[in-house]
Scaffold this motif. Structure first.
Motif, PDB file in Angstrom:
ATOM      1  N   GLY A   1      -0.966  -0.619  -5.282  1.00  0.00           N
ATOM      2  CA  GLY A   1      -1.162  -0.516  -3.842  1.00  0.00           C
ATOM      3  C   GLY A   1      -2.121   0.565  -3.426  1.00  0.00           C
ATOM      4  O   GLY A   1      -2.018   1.125  -2.335  1.00  0.00           O
ATOM      5  N   LYS A   2      -3.097   0.890  -4.297  1.00  0.00           N
ATOM      6  CA  LYS A   2      -4.022   1.987  -4.014  1.00  0.00           C
ATOM      7  C   LYS A   2      -5.446   1.518  -3.739  1.00  0.00           C
ATOM      8  O   LYS A   2      -6.396   2.253  -3.942  1.00  0.00           O
ATOM      9  N   VAL A   3      -5.603   0.279  -3.321  1.00  0.00           N
ATOM     10  CA  VAL A   3      -6.936  -0.216  -3.009  1.00  0.00           C
ATOM     11  C   VAL A   3      -7.500   0.558  -1.822  1.00  0.00           C
ATOM     12  O   VAL A   3      -6.846   0.717  -0.795  1.00  0.00           O
ATOM     13  N   GLN A   4      -8.712   1.047  -1.988  1.00  0.00           N
ATOM     14  CA  GLN A   4      -9.340   1.864  -0.944  1.00  0.00           C
ATOM     15  C   GLN A   4      -9.530   1.067   0.347  1.00  0.00           C
ATOM     16  O   GLN A   4      -9.865  -0.112   0.322  1.00  0.00           O
ATOM     17  N   LYS A   5      -9.308   1.717   1.475  1.00  0.00           N
ATOM     18  CA  LYS A   5      -9.541   1.077   2.765  1.00  0.00           C
ATOM     19  C   LYS A   5     -10.596   1.869   3.516  1.00  0.00           C
ATOM     20  O   LYS A   5     -10.686   3.090   3.412  1.00  0.00           O
ATOM     21  N   ILE A   6     -11.396   1.149   4.286  1.00  0.00           N
ATOM     22  CA  ILE A   6     -12.461   1.801   5.041  1.00  0.00           C
ATOM     23  C   ILE A   6     -12.395   1.365   6.507  1.00  0.00           C
ATOM     24  O   ILE A   6     -11.941   0.269   6.831  1.00  0.00           O
ATOM     25  N   ARG A   7     -12.852   2.282   7.355  1.00  0.00           N
ATOM     26  CA  ARG A   7     -12.967   1.959   8.780  1.00  0.00           C
ATOM     27  C   ARG A   7     -14.438   1.773   9.084  1.00  0.00           C
ATOM     28  O   ARG A   7     -15.262   2.639   8.775  1.00  0.00           O
ATOM     29  N   PRO A   8     -14.829   0.632   9.644  1.00  0.00           N
ATOM     30  CA  PRO A   8     -16.256   0.367   9.889  1.00  0.00           C
ATOM     31  C   PRO A   8     -16.862   1.364  10.865  1.00  0.00           C
ATOM     32  O   PRO A   8     -16.145   1.977  11.670  1.00  0.00           O
ATOM     33  N   PRO A   9     -18.187   1.564  10.822  1.00  0.00           N
ATOM     34  CA  PRO A   9     -18.859   2.546  11.692  1.00  0.00           C
ATOM     35  C   PRO A   9     -18.597   2.317  13.166  1.00  0.00           C
ATOM     36  O   PRO A   9     -18.495   3.274  13.941  1.00  0.00           O
ATOM     37  N   GLU A  10     -18.489   1.049  13.543  1.00  0.00           N
ATOM     38  CA  GLU A  10     -18.317   0.736  14.957  1.00  0.00           C
ATOM     39  C   GLU A  10     -16.868   0.850  15.397  1.00  0.00           C
ATOM     40  O   GLU A  10     -16.541   0.599  16.571  1.00  0.00           O
TER      41      GLU A  10
ATOM     42  N   GLU B   1       0.823  -1.200   0.000  1.00  0.00           N
ATOM     43  CA  GLU B   1       0.000   0.000   0.000  1.00  0.00           C
ATOM     44  C   GLU B   1       0.859   1.252   0.000  1.00  0.00           C
ATOM     45  O   GLU B   1       1.886   1.323   0.665  1.00  0.00           O
ATOM     46  N   THR B   2       0.424   2.244  -0.789  1.00  0.00           N
ATOM     47  CA  THR B   2       1.184   3.478  -0.902  1.00  0.00           C
ATOM     48  C   THR B   2       0.288   4.666  -0.575  1.00  0.00           C
ATOM     49  O   THR B   2      -0.456   5.135  -1.426  1.00  0.00           O
ATOM     50  N   ASP B   3       0.369   5.141   0.648  1.00  0.00           N
ATOM     51  CA  ASP B   3      -0.391   6.328   1.074  1.00  0.00           C
ATOM     52  C   ASP B   3      -1.883   6.211   0.771  1.00  0.00           C
ATOM     53  O   ASP B   3      -2.505   7.116   0.211  1.00  0.00           O
ATOM     54  N   VAL B   4      -2.469   5.050   1.075  1.00  0.00           N
ATOM     55  CA  VAL B   4      -3.895   4.856   0.847  1.00  0.00           C
ATOM     56  C   VAL B   4      -4.681   5.588   1.931  1.00  0.00           C
ATOM     57  O   VAL B   4      -4.453   5.389   3.116  1.00  0.00           O
TER      58      VAL B   4
ATOM     59  N   ALA C   1     -11.804  -2.209   0.468  1.00  0.00           N
ATOM     60  CA  ALA C   1     -13.158  -2.051  -0.074  1.00  0.00           C
ATOM     61  C   ALA C   1     -13.203  -2.447  -1.544  1.00  0.00           C
ATOM     62  O   ALA C   1     -12.191  -2.419  -2.255  1.00  0.00           O
ATOM     63  N   PHE C   2     -14.412  -2.793  -1.989  1.00  0.00           N
ATOM     64  CA  PHE C   2     -14.666  -3.076  -3.401  1.00  0.00           C
ATOM     65  C   PHE C   2     -15.906  -2.281  -3.791  1.00  0.00           C
ATOM     66  O   PHE C   2     -16.985  -2.497  -3.236  1.00  0.00           O
ATOM     67  N   LYS C   3     -15.764  -1.338  -4.713  1.00  0.00           N
ATOM     68  CA  LYS C   3     -16.860  -0.467  -5.106  1.00  0.00           C
ATOM     69  C   LYS C   3     -18.052  -1.298  -5.566  1.00  0.00           C
ATOM     70  O   LYS C   3     -17.928  -2.192  -6.399  1.00  0.00           O
ATOM     71  N   ALA C   4     -19.231  -0.995  -5.004  1.00  0.00           N
ATOM     72  CA  ALA C   4     -20.396  -1.854  -5.228  1.00  0.00           C
ATOM     73  C   ALA C   4     -20.744  -2.001  -6.697  1.00  0.00           C
ATOM     74  O   ALA C   4     -21.085  -3.098  -7.163  1.00  0.00           O
ATOM     75  N   THR C   5     -20.660  -0.915  -7.475  1.00  0.00           N
ATOM     76  CA  THR C   5     -21.065  -0.994  -8.874  1.00  0.00           C
ATOM     77  C   THR C   5     -20.143  -1.883  -9.702  1.00  0.00           C
ATOM     78  O   THR C   5     -20.538  -2.369 -10.765  1.00  0.00           O
ATOM     79  N   LEU C   6     -18.918  -2.124  -9.223  1.00  0.00           N
ATOM     80  CA  LEU C   6     -18.002  -2.997  -9.966  1.00  0.00           C
ATOM     81  C   LEU C   6     -18.474  -4.449  -9.972  1.00  0.00           C
ATOM     82  O   LEU C   6     -18.042  -5.234 -10.818  1.00  0.00           O
ATOM     83  N   LEU C   7     -19.354  -4.807  -9.036  1.00  0.00           N
ATOM     84  CA  LEU C   7     -19.872  -6.170  -9.026  1.00  0.00           C
ATOM     85  C   LEU C   7     -20.674  -6.448 -10.297  1.00  0.00           C
ATOM     86  O   LEU C   7     -20.659  -7.557 -10.825  1.00  0.00           O
ATOM     87  N   VAL C   8     -21.360  -5.435 -10.804  1.00  0.00           N
ATOM     88  CA  VAL C   8     -22.100  -5.573 -12.059  1.00  0.00           C
ATOM     89  C   VAL C   8     -21.137  -5.828 -13.216  1.00  0.00           C
ATOM     90  O   VAL C   8     -21.351  -6.714 -14.052  1.00  0.00           O
ATOM     91  N   ASP C   9     -20.047  -5.037 -13.274  1.00  0.00           N
ATOM     92  CA  ASP C   9     -19.042  -5.214 -14.327  1.00  0.00           C
ATOM     93  C   ASP C   9     -18.399  -6.596 -14.245  1.00  0.00           C
ATOM     94  O   ASP C   9     -18.108  -7.224 -15.270  1.00  0.00           O
ATOM     95  N   LEU C  10     -18.173  -7.048 -13.027  1.00  0.00           N
ATOM     96  CA  LEU C  10     -17.556  -8.352 -12.809  1.00  0.00           C
ATOM     97  C   LEU C  10     -18.456  -9.469 -13.342  1.00  0.00           C
ATOM     98  O   LEU C  10     -18.002 -10.368 -14.056  1.00  0.00           O
ATOM     99  N   ALA C  11     -19.729  -9.389 -13.010  1.00  0.00           N
ATOM    100  CA  ALA C  11     -20.679 -10.394 -13.487  1.00  0.00           C
ATOM    101  C   ALA C  11     -20.787 -10.363 -15.002  1.00  0.00           C
ATOM    102  O   ALA C  11     -20.845 -11.412 -15.668  1.00  0.00           O
ATOM    103  N   ASP C  12     -20.806  -9.171 -15.560  1.00  0.00           N
ATOM    104  CA  ASP C  12     -20.917  -9.019 -17.009  1.00  0.00           C
ATOM    105  C   ASP C  12     -19.722  -9.649 -17.717  1.00  0.00           C
ATOM    106  O   ASP C  12     -19.868 -10.315 -18.750  1.00  0.00           O
TER     107      ASP C  12
END
Length: 306
Positions: A95-104, A14-17, A111-122
């Motif tokens: 090394g630029k995959v987005q990282k998220i901290r959960p609400p809790e 990872e590079t400064d994500v 993270a994996f952008k939700a709309t990319l799941l459509v592209d993946l299935a296609d």
């Protein structure tokens, strides 16, 4: 078989994500399935899945956050990846995959952008249709294509966002101008010149399943218009279609009010999915069952008048 060098942890440095805070969280577990994936809305309004959870939902074994990018590095799938997926793969290798901290709170994760799941299935569905997975040693990929198709057929990119908003409760916190932004994406200020948007095959399949004689005439039974509304336009955002119907004043077609980049793109995907299901059916009843299951469409028997 036909794969690039497998990704390793060294490819995932990872590079400064930037770590982005998630404000809402929910879990998708459709009834009667083994699908279980965590959904998040981020503080910047983006909707994502966990990368590890996405891989798990797809049935990928081992590799954690590396499992999905490793699979997508295979040569056999390269020609089918969308520009967005290729961009994501490039960012992953850098090394630029987005990282998220959960609400809790707790440790951040990829993270994996939700709309990319459509592209993946296609991508996998097109590869399957091109018989890429017909070789004996690619039965896993063939099954994966079917699994991805079943997971995502019900969702367009806009639909996935709305779905995640609902299960996380985020719709209660949407900014006040969200509707106007949606309309700006979908609806033109003035209706555009007419162009054919519904391919002839769409009508041929309706006539075949209805056991009607097809002549190619543009004069079609009134029921065809009802079918078009029921299975196509009703699966665009409700607010968008309400606005389009209010703007329509003459003989222009509904699709003439849709923007080319988003509105017509969504329309064409819905037409393609519906035509594919019709082509796979032998009777109208079989088509409706496939459609209802694929799009999670539940309607009372008495309303099924077609």
């Amino acid at each position: 078989m036909g794969e690039k060098r497998g990704l390793t942890s060294e490819d995932f440095v990872e590079t400064d994500v930037q770590i982005i805070q998630a404000t809402h969280k929910g879990e998708w577990n459709p009834s009667g399935t083994d699908i279980n994936i965590e959904c998040y809305v981020l503080e910047n309004g983006e909707r994502v899945f966990s990368l590890r959870g996405t891989a798990r939902t797809m049935g990928l074994k081992g590799g954690g956050a590396l499992a999905l990018p490793r699979m997508l590095s295979a040569n056999y799938i390269q020609d089918y990846l969308s520009k967005d997926l290729k961009r994501w793969m490039q960012e992953t290798s850098e090394g630029k995959v987005q990282k998220i901290r959960p609400p809790e709170g707790g440790n951040p994760f990829h993270a994996f952008k939700a709309t990319l799941l459509v592209d993946l299935a296609d991508a996998f569905y097109k590869a399957k249709n091109d018989s890429i997975f017909d070789k004996p040693n690619m039965s896993y990929q063939k099954d994966l294509a079917e699994r991805l198709y079943n997971i995502t057929l019900a969702f367009s990119k806009v639909g996935i966002n709305a779905f995640i908003d609902e299960i996380t409760g985020y719709q209660e916190f949407r900014e006040k101008d969200a509707l106007q932004k949606l309309l700006n994406l979908y609806v033109e200020g003035l209706f555009q010149p007419w162009e054919r948007r519904f391919p002839e095959e769409f009508y041929i399949e309706i006539f075949r399943l209805k056991s009607w004689k097809y002549t190619g005439s543009s004069q079609r039974p009134h029921t065809v218009a009802k079918i078009t509304n029921e299975f196509i336009y009703n699966f665009l955002p409700d607010d968008v279609m309400k606005e389009v119907r209010e703007r329509k004043t003459g003989n222009e077609k509904l699709h003439q009010w849709l923007t080319s980049e988003v509105g017509l793109s969504h329309l064409e995907k819905q037409i393609t999915s519906t035509t594919t299901l019709m082509r796979a059916s032998d009777t109208w009843e079989e088509f409706e069952k496939l459609f209802n299951r694929s799009f999670n469409r539940n309607i009372p028997e008495q309303l099924n008048l077609f």
